[in-house]
Design a protein around this motif. Structure first.
Motif, short mmCIF file in Angstrom:
data_model
loop_
_atom_site.label_atom_id
_atom_site.label_comp_id
_atom_site.label_asym_id
_atom_site.label_seq_id
_atom_site.Cartn_x
_atom_site.Cartn_y
_atom_site.Cartn_z
N SER A 1 1.13 -1.51 -0.15
CA SER A 1 -0.07 -0.10 0.11
C SER A 1 0.47 1.44 -0.20
CB SER A 1 -1.16 0.25 0.93
OG SER A 1 -0.12 0.19 2.06
N PHE A 2 -0.20 2.17 -0.15
CA PHE A 2 0.91 2.91 -0.78
C PHE A 2 -0.02 4.77 0.90
CE2 PHE A 2 1.53 7.66 -3.03
CZ PHE A 2 2.32 8.39 -2.60
N ASP A 3 0.77 5.14 1.22
CA ASP A 3 0.10 6.93 1.91
C ASP A 3 1.46 7.78 1.55
OD1 ASP A 3 -2.51 6.06 2.64
OD2 ASP A 3 -1.25 4.25 2.88
N CYS A 4 1.15 9.09 1.35
CA CYS A 4 1.54 9.82 2.27
C CYS A 4 1.59 11.22 3.27
CB CYS A 4 1.78 10.76 1.31
SG CYS A 4 1.13 11.39 0.11
N PHE A 5 2.25 11.84 3.64
CA PHE A 5 1.94 11.97 5.00
C PHE A 5 2.66 14.08 4.28
CE2 PHE A 5 4.91 9.83 6.41
CZ PHE A 5 6.13 10.19 6.73
N GLU A 6 2.12 14.73 5.43
CA GLU A 6 2.51 16.81 5.13
C GLU A 6 3.04 17.16 6.83
OE1 GLU A 6 2.34 19.48 1.92
OE2 GLU A 6 1.12 19.89 3.32
N ILE A 7 3.57 17.68 7.39
CA ILE A 7 4.42 17.92 7.96
C ILE A 7 4.35 19.43 8.37
CG2 ILE A 7 4.84 17.62 10.86
CD1 ILE A 7 5.36 14.38 10.03
N THR A 8 3.86 20.52 8.63
CA THR A 8 3.74 21.29 8.76
C THR A 8 4.79 21.87 10.24
OG1 THR A 8 2.42 22.16 7.15
CG2 THR A 8 2.84 24.33 8.35
N GLY B 1 6.95 13.06 3.26
CA GLY B 1 7.45 11.34 3.21
C GLY B 1 5.89 10.41 3.06
N THR B 2 6.94 9.43 3.21
CA THR B 2 5.11 8.52 1.78
C THR B 2 5.47 7.03 3.17
OG1 THR B 2 4.79 6.50 0.94
CG2 THR B 2 7.44 7.26 0.90
#
Length: 389
Positions: A178-185, A251-252
């Motif tokens: 599976s593939f998921d990504c994320f963004e952290i501010t 990231g992922t």
């Protein structure tokens, strides 16, 4: 199955497609070329699903059985570093994953099947946009792909460097993660670089977050459950003498299990907030901000047996790896496999020497395997849709 003149024709298609790579949902010239060829072969052609998708229909005999074959069309935002004559004409865009070859192989199969029709039933040829991170398969499905083209099963194929030419690899169950990504501010207090005590340094916190996230796989998950968490982007600051107010991390993460996926998601949230709070930094996290994420590419048992039978018929049992190690890469073909039983297999692209790996600026699809892949597609159709006696 294919004579030398046909091999040269397939090669010319592939190399033309390599020269005109187009990014997700922009595959207009590619789709036009494919649709024109399919029309020339005498197939019924439908355009527009998933914006730029192409689906062609070919029927023979009187059976109601239907099979769908899928190839992807999009390129990648990579500047090609090859110097051969068929290199990309488009700046910062190239076929670095072989989708040009996938489309050419499926076109070759469509041409052969249209000319011979040694099958009984209906074949749908799906040319899909936006596989690279934009879930073009889901877009086609949402636009009514399987309502308009009600296949009983669906099959996909991808080239794989370092699998020898003339070889396949396939198994039932999970083939791709599976593939998921994320963004952290991260948001803190900007200040002069000479006076860090007057602010909150988001760059230091970003470094701590990156290191801490690497403990999820090594110290939280069962070692028997494969997974990977990778930070792929860091954006912060624009001068030498100031600490910025914000830092952005992207990231992922990949895995093969729904429980593991939930655990990773929860741990990212917990660790990022905990680390940030300890430094007085605010953290915001967004998951899959630009795409829906991809599920596990999971092959059904019966359809895998049919794919295996076809692959063995083409190259021999000794040239088919029936227990490949699943890849931590991902595929949006997984969305199609959630809707229909089917199978996704790998075709050998040969050695990856000279950095000829997928998503590498020196990559090129191996034209020697075009006929092998086309022959597999043809044999699969003739296996699933057995011709009338």
């Amino acid at each position: 199955m294919f004579d030398l003149s046909k091999k040269n024709e397939f090669k010319s298609w592939r190399q033309y497609l390599h020269q005109i790579p187009e990014l997700a949902f922009q595959e207009n010239q590619t789709a036009e070329f494919i649709a024109d060829k399919l029309t020339e072969f005498g197939l019924q052609v439908h355009r527009g699903l998933g914006k730029t998708g192409v689906v062609a229909t070919l029927s023979s005999g009187n059976s109601h059985k239907k099979i769908a074959l899928r190839a992807d069309m999009d390129g990648l935002p990579i500047q090609e570093k090859n110097s051969f004559s068929h290199k990309s004409r488009h700046a910062n865009t190239m076929h670095a994953c072989g989708h040009d070859g996938h489309s050419a192989m499926l076109l070759a199969a469509a041409q052969y099947l249209a000319g011979h029709k040694k099958f009984n039933g209906t074949v749908y040829f799906i040319f899909q946009p936006a596989e690279e991170g934009r879930a073009g398969a889901k877009s086609m499905i949402d636009d009514g792909l399987f309502e308009k083209f009600p296949a009983d099963s669906v099959f996909g194929m991808h080239n794989f460097p370092d699998i020898p030419v003339g070889h396949f690899a396939v198994k039932s169950g999970a083939m791709m993660a599976s593939f998921d990504c994320f963004e952290i501010t991260l948001t803190g207090q900007a200040t002069h670089a000479a006076m860090p005590h007057l602010g909150n340094d988001v760059i230091v916190v970003a470094a701590q977050v990156i290191n801490t996230l690497q403990t999820i796989v090594s110290r939280t998950l069962d070692p028997a459950h494969p997974a990977v968490v990778s930070i792929t982007q860091i954006h912060a600051g624009n001068t030498w003498n100031a600490l910025p107010e914000t830092a952005l991390l992207r990231g992922t993460f990949r895995c093969f299990d729904a429980v593991v996926k939930t655990t990773i998601t929860e741990k990212i949230q917990h660790l990022v907030h905990a680390v940030s709070a300890s430094f007085g930094i605010n953290a915001e996290i967004a998951f899959n901000p630009e795409n829906p994420g991809y599920p596990v590419t999971f092959n059904s048992e019966e359809e895998t047996a049919l794919a295996l039978k076809a692959a063995i018929a083409v190259v021999g049992e000794q040239c088919v790896n029936q227990n490949p190690t699943p890849s931590m890469g991902s595929e949006d073909f997984a969305f199609m496999l959630q809707k229909k039983p089917g199978c996704y297999l790998w075709i050998g692209n040969g050695a990856s020497e000279n950095s000829c790996l997928l998503h590498n600026p020196h990559y090129d699809f191996n034209d020697e395997i075009l006929s092998v892949g086309a022959a597999y597609w043809v044999k699969l159709v003739e296996t699933v849709l057995k011709e009338l006696a």
